[in-house]
Design a protein around this motif. Sequence first.
Motif, short mmCIF file in Angstrom:
data_model
loop_
_atom_site.label_atom_id
_atom_site.label_comp_id
_atom_site.label_asym_id
_atom_site.label_seq_id
_atom_site.Cartn_x
_atom_site.Cartn_y
_atom_site.Cartn_z
N LEU A 298 0.91 -1.09 -0.12
CA LEU A 298 0.01 0.06 0.11
C LEU A 298 0.85 1.27 0.26
N ILE A 299 1.83 1.26 -0.64
CA ILE A 299 2.83 2.45 -0.87
C ILE A 299 2.09 3.59 -1.74
N GLU A 300 2.63 4.81 -1.73
CA GLU A 300 2.04 5.58 -2.36
C GLU A 300 2.46 5.48 -3.96
N GLU A 301 1.42 6.32 -4.96
CA GLU A 301 1.63 6.00 -6.25
C GLU A 301 3.04 6.42 -6.66
N ASP A 302 3.36 7.65 -6.08
CA ASP A 302 4.87 8.28 -6.55
C ASP A 302 5.99 7.42 -6.13
N GLU A 303 5.72 6.55 -4.93
CA GLU A 303 6.71 5.67 -4.44
C GLU A 303 6.72 4.35 -5.32
N PHE A 304 5.69 3.81 -5.83
CA PHE A 304 5.56 2.80 -6.71
C PHE A 304 6.35 3.20 -8.08
N LYS A 305 5.96 4.20 -8.28
CA LYS A 305 6.65 4.84 -9.89
C LYS A 305 8.00 4.69 -9.67
N GLN A 306 8.73 5.34 -8.60
CA GLN A 306 10.12 5.40 -8.21
C GLN A 306 10.64 4.20 -8.07
N ARG A 307 9.97 3.24 -7.35
CA ARG A 307 10.72 1.99 -7.35
C ARG A 307 10.73 1.28 -8.51
N SER A 308 9.41 1.29 -9.38
CA SER A 308 9.49 0.63 -10.77
C SER A 308 10.62 1.27 -11.67
N ALA A 309 10.96 2.51 -11.52
CA ALA A 309 12.14 3.03 -12.31
C ALA A 309 13.24 2.61 -11.93
N HIS A 310 13.52 2.65 -10.83
CA HIS A 310 14.71 1.87 -10.07
C HIS A 310 14.91 0.52 -10.52
N ALA A 311 13.82 -0.15 -10.54
CA ALA A 311 14.04 -1.51 -10.54
C ALA A 311 14.16 -1.79 -12.21
N LYS A 312 13.79 -1.16 -12.93
CA LYS A 312 13.89 -1.36 -14.49
C LYS A 312 15.33 -0.90 -14.80
N GLN A 313 16.02 -0.09 -14.33
CA GLN A 313 17.39 0.54 -14.40
C GLN A 313 18.23 -0.57 -13.95
N PHE A 314 17.96 -1.19 -12.73
CA PHE A 314 18.68 -2.16 -12.37
C PHE A 314 18.69 -3.47 -13.43
N LEU A 315 17.53 -4.02 -13.52
CA LEU A 315 17.37 -5.10 -14.42
C LEU A 315 17.71 -5.00 -15.61
N ASP A 316 17.67 -3.81 -16.24
CA ASP A 316 18.23 -3.46 -17.70
C ASP A 316 19.93 -3.94 -17.59
#
Length: 463
Positions: A298-316
């Motif tokens: 139940l994290i905030e939408e902005d936090e969700f987007k930031q985590r997703s962006a960081h995850a994509k950066q790492f996974l790529d």
Amino acid sequence: MLHFPIRNSRTVRFTACVLLLFAASTRADELKRRGRMGVQLAPLEADRAKELGIAGGMRVPGVMPGTPAEQAGVKSGDIMVAIDGQRFSDIQSGLNLLRGRRAGDTLKVELLRDGKPVNVGITLADRPKETSDEFDIIYASAGKPGQRVRTYISKPRAAGKHPAILFVQSLNPSPMEFADPRMAVHPYKQLSDRLTRAGFVTMRVDRPGNGDSEGGDPRKPKLADDLTAFNAALTALAARPEVDPAHVYVFAMSMGSALAPRLAAHDAAKGVITYAAIARPWPEHLMESMQTRWKFELIEEDEFKQRSAHAKQFLDGFFVAGQTPQAILAAHPEIADFVGQLVQDEEYMMGSHYTFFQEMGKLDLAAQWANVRVPVLVLWGGSDFVAGKGCSALIAKTVNAKHPGLATFKVVEGTDHNFAPMEDAEESFLAGFTGEFNPAVIQQIEAWIAERGTTKNGSAPRS
């Protein structure tokens, strides 16, 4: 974070705190078991090592009564600095030294006690074996010398030959022995026991380097070694006198499913069962799994987007560019929090060296499933938040595209990643591990194998 029209012309070929539990074999050609020292070990802090003037070692927070360590005079608070004259810098190096020692071996152990050296000799003892009042549990091994792995066969006591299942666990570094009564609720233990009660011979395997199995550091696995080990186990299982070789199946769970399409090519395999499988590209699978968890947090939408962006950066960087975690972190220090949650000790992920996951990421699992020529039962728990439905659906779709009707996809409703009964994925996330087991999993397996033309004792059903 576990036919026959195509194959009936083929023949079966027979051919933190660490409790040191290292049973001698009765025959020289058997795989000897690691023996029991009877101590708890913990890392030695760098500051403490510097204070003592040593390069490193392992702390002994506790010594269990009546064990070889206590009898040798080891005391709680000691620091272990050398084994058989070999010094080590950290706890993992010490454990690697101990890995090759077996029951009956005597170790020369150098300790520091109150800053003073103490030398003791410790003869490793046998350790308890897993037993059952309901069926036989047999300790055996498979593979060539130097590559031998420990196998645990659970066998019904009813006479006759039985259908058999080789269990391929998620690819994490831990033994498959459950002698400790507290491990009775482990999902792998429950799966094996329940299948055996249902009339199946089951085999569990310690991956290379784990438990009694030969091999190197279990935290640094190689897919080729795992495949060799499970292929050897499958050969051994089909050759057992209590097994009906016409009905030998592979059950692969979670990351273990990465081996399943290759194991399906083994002559002994008459079918494959997957549960919570992984089949899509790894970046896609991991992103979905992490995002599902974040939604339940139940994290905030902005936090969700930031985590997703960081995850994509790492996974790529990790999977596509093949960079090391530290190289990615050096280039993108802003994702340090994300990397810190995923990577331990700079180079380990989920207990295994990061190179193992990069090796997994190179697999084209969908292409491998397209080559499978035995019946496949694809099971997915409807309350699983770890492995998505898409991977299991892809396996069935891929197999059936090449061989229509060969794969069966079943959703086990109200069941989570660990086979527990849960109303939905969110309940599973919030509840954590409960130790419960949904019998519907066994029922699905029984029904599917019955369709393959065998009853529980392995005989053909009567008309």
